[in-house]
Design a protein around this motif. Structure first.
Motif, PDB file in Angstrom:
ATOM      1  N   ALA A 176     -11.246  -3.444  -1.633  1.00  0.00           N
ATOM      2  CA  ALA A 176     -10.408  -3.481  -2.834  1.00  0.00           C
ATOM      3  C   ALA A 176      -9.043  -4.098  -2.549  1.00  0.00           C
ATOM      4  O   ALA A 176      -8.438  -4.729  -3.416  1.00  0.00           O
ATOM      5  CB  ALA A 176     -10.247  -2.074  -3.392  1.00  0.00           C
ATOM      6  N   LEU A 177      -8.544  -3.902  -1.322  1.00  0.00           N
ATOM      7  CA  LEU A 177      -7.215  -4.387  -0.948  1.00  0.00           C
ATOM      8  C   LEU A 177      -7.343  -5.223   0.311  1.00  0.00           C
ATOM      9  O   LEU A 177      -7.112  -4.750   1.424  1.00  0.00           O
ATOM     10  CB  LEU A 177      -6.268  -3.201  -0.717  1.00  0.00           C
ATOM     11  N   ARG A 178      -7.698  -6.481   0.149  1.00  0.00           N
ATOM     12  CA  ARG A 178      -8.006  -7.317   1.301  1.00  0.00           C
ATOM     13  C   ARG A 178      -6.759  -7.801   2.023  1.00  0.00           C
ATOM     14  O   ARG A 178      -6.796  -8.070   3.221  1.00  0.00           O
ATOM     15  CB  ARG A 178      -8.850  -8.524   0.859  1.00  0.00           C
ATOM     16  N   SER A 179      -5.649  -7.948   1.327  1.00  0.00           N
ATOM     17  CA  SER A 179      -4.450  -8.515   1.940  1.00  0.00           C
ATOM     18  C   SER A 179      -3.353  -7.462   2.004  1.00  0.00           C
ATOM     19  O   SER A 179      -2.720  -7.154   0.988  1.00  0.00           O
ATOM     20  CB  SER A 179      -3.959  -9.729   1.138  1.00  0.00           C
ATOM     21  N   PRO A 180      -3.091  -6.884   3.170  1.00  0.00           N
ATOM     22  CA  PRO A 180      -2.024  -5.896   3.283  1.00  0.00           C
ATOM     23  C   PRO A 180      -0.655  -6.557   3.169  1.00  0.00           C
ATOM     24  O   PRO A 180      -0.512  -7.773   3.338  1.00  0.00           O
ATOM     25  CB  PRO A 180      -2.240  -5.308   4.678  1.00  0.00           C
ATOM     26  N   VAL A 189       1.071   4.966   1.724  1.00  0.00           N
ATOM     27  CA  VAL A 189      -0.020   4.692   2.653  1.00  0.00           C
ATOM     28  C   VAL A 189      -0.672   3.344   2.345  1.00  0.00           C
ATOM     29  O   VAL A 189      -1.011   2.578   3.248  1.00  0.00           O
ATOM     30  CB  VAL A 189      -1.070   5.821   2.608  1.00  0.00           C
ATOM     31  N   LEU A 190      -0.842   3.023   1.067  1.00  0.00           N
ATOM     32  CA  LEU A 190      -1.543   1.809   0.651  1.00  0.00           C
ATOM     33  C   LEU A 190      -0.604   0.692   0.201  1.00  0.00           C
ATOM     34  O   LEU A 190      -1.074  -0.371  -0.214  1.00  0.00           O
ATOM     35  CB  LEU A 190      -2.530   2.133  -0.482  1.00  0.00           C
ATOM     36  N   ALA A 221      -3.954   2.586   8.811  1.00  0.00           N
ATOM     37  CA  ALA A 221      -3.818   3.611   9.846  1.00  0.00           C
ATOM     38  C   ALA A 221      -2.355   3.987  10.069  1.00  0.00           C
ATOM     39  O   ALA A 221      -2.035   5.164  10.283  1.00  0.00           O
ATOM     40  CB  ALA A 221      -4.438   3.126  11.158  1.00  0.00           C
ATOM     41  N   THR A 222      -1.444   3.011   9.996  1.00  0.00           N
ATOM     42  CA  THR A 222      -0.031   3.309  10.217  1.00  0.00           C
ATOM     43  C   THR A 222       0.560   4.162   9.102  1.00  0.00           C
ATOM     44  O   THR A 222       1.617   4.769   9.278  1.00  0.00           O
ATOM     45  CB  THR A 222       0.789   2.008  10.335  1.00  0.00           C
ATOM     46  N   LEU A 252       0.033  13.479  -2.528  1.00  0.00           N
ATOM     47  CA  LEU A 252       0.883  13.014  -1.432  1.00  0.00           C
ATOM     48  C   LEU A 252       0.370  11.696  -0.856  1.00  0.00           C
ATOM     49  O   LEU A 252       1.160  10.838  -0.443  1.00  0.00           O
ATOM     50  CB  LEU A 252       0.942  14.086  -0.335  1.00  0.00           C
ATOM     51  N   PHE A 253      -0.937  11.513  -0.832  1.00  0.00           N
ATOM     52  CA  PHE A 253      -1.521  10.269  -0.335  1.00  0.00           C
ATOM     53  C   PHE A 253      -1.049   9.074  -1.158  1.00  0.00           C
ATOM     54  O   PHE A 253      -0.766   7.997  -0.610  1.00  0.00           O
ATOM     55  CB  PHE A 253      -3.055  10.380  -0.369  1.00  0.00           C
ATOM     56  N   ILE A 254      -0.941   9.262  -2.466  1.00  0.00           N
ATOM     57  CA  ILE A 254      -0.566   8.166  -3.361  1.00  0.00           C
ATOM     58  C   ILE A 254       0.930   7.875  -3.296  1.00  0.00           C
ATOM     59  O   ILE A 254       1.350   6.713  -3.337  1.00  0.00           O
ATOM     60  CB  ILE A 254      -0.978   8.486  -4.814  1.00  0.00           C
ATOM     61  N   ILE A 255       1.746   8.915  -3.181  1.00  0.00           N
ATOM     62  CA  ILE A 255       3.199   8.737  -3.306  1.00  0.00           C
ATOM     63  C   ILE A 255       3.903   8.566  -1.965  1.00  0.00           C
ATOM     64  O   ILE A 255       5.136   8.539  -1.910  1.00  0.00           O
ATOM     65  CB  ILE A 255       3.830   9.920  -4.065  1.00  0.00           C
ATOM     66  N   SER A 256       3.140   8.440  -0.880  1.00  0.00           N
ATOM     67  CA  SER A 256       3.769   8.343   0.443  1.00  0.00           C
ATOM     68  C   SER A 256       3.718   6.949   1.049  1.00  0.00           C
ATOM     69  O   SER A 256       4.083   6.770   2.213  1.00  0.00           O
ATOM     70  CB  SER A 256       3.105   9.345   1.408  1.00  0.00           C
TER      71      SER A 256
END
Length: 263
Positions: A58-62, A193-194, A73-74, A187-191
């Motif tokens: 879904a998110l190929r380009s970081p 991570v993505l 991972a970071t 917390l996963f969404i608002i921290s």
């Protein structure tokens, strides 16, 4: 005239108690075999690897680098360390409550034992995961170990501080533990991570800046990606929250120690 002194049998009492508590938790959590602890390392690594594959479609380009796996991972590793430590610390007294009746075991021993064991385990997982990704990743990375170490210290301090305060609050306030679980879900969404905090609009940055995990994630990425230089990280903010919550938690646990044990 001899200057030798007899060894103090109580000098290492606290250290021996903490090691015994760590071995007890390793035995009960991971089993008595070495394979049980090895599986404890493999399981989260495989979980992160699976989620990496899912999100990479879904998110190929970081936002930084070429490897989504390393980017993900970071963010996930410092968040996972915080979650693990805050949860384990909050349940330390409840987990070891039968042993606290012994005079040689204190609630500080139970907290330290869980903090040391789970911090070591998670840092080992992080080293294996990031090290493996760096070997196979095409991204330009330069591991700055002092910066990465500082990210771990920030995450550990937050987990221990908030977990210690929750250790008291979970006992004292019946509704706080289920509410805390609800508060932790986003917390996963608002921290961050993505995504990168820097890429958000100004109004979102003004809100999410107050989430201390955002600062920890930014610190971790600064230590892994050589080209990333965030300006929003506030060490004073993160360590102030850690110190205030830890001090409040230890004060309350000391004040109500007997009530927690016997009521």
């Amino acid at each position: 005239m001899t200057t030798s002194h007899a060894a103090d049998p109580t000098r290492f009492k606290m250290a021996r108690t903490i090691v015994a508590l760590m071995l007890r938790e390793m035995s009960s959590t991971y089993g008595r075999s070495t394979g049980g602890y090895i599986w404890a390392l493999i399981e989260p690594i495989s979980g992160i690897a699976f989620l990496t594959v899912v999100f990479s479609y879904a998110l190929r380009s970081p936002s930084i680098g070429d490897s989504f796996a390393l980017y993900y991972a970071t963010g996930m590793l410092p968040l996972g360390l915080f979650r693990q430590l805050s949860s384990k610390t909050a349940g330390a007294i409840r987990y070891s409550k039968p042993l606290l009746g012994y005079p040689r075991v204190t609630f500080i021993d139970t907290i330290l034992a869980r903090v040391i064991l789970n911090s070591f385990t998670h840092i080992l997982i992080s080293a294996m995961l990031i090290g493996g990704m760096v070997l196979i990743s095409p991204s330009f990375v330069f591991l700055n170990m002092p910066e990465i170490g500082l990210a771990f210290i920030m995450s550990i301090s937050l987990g221990v501080g908030i977990g210690t305060l929750n250790c008291f609050l979970f006992w004292r306030v019946d509704w706080w533990q289920p509410l805390w679980k609800v508060l932790m879900r986003p917390l996963f969404i608002i921290s961050g991570v993505l995504y990168n905090f820097d890429d958000l609009p100004a109004f979102a940055q003004d809100i999410l800046w107050w989430n201390p995990i955002v600062h920890v994630v930014g610190q971790m990425r600064m230590g892994v990606f050589a080209t990333y230089e965030p300006t929003y990280i506030s060490y004073i903010f993160v360590f102030s929250i850690s110190l205030v919550t830890l001090s409040a938690g230890l004060t309350l646990l000391s004040r109500f120690h007997d009530d927690i044990l016997y009521k």
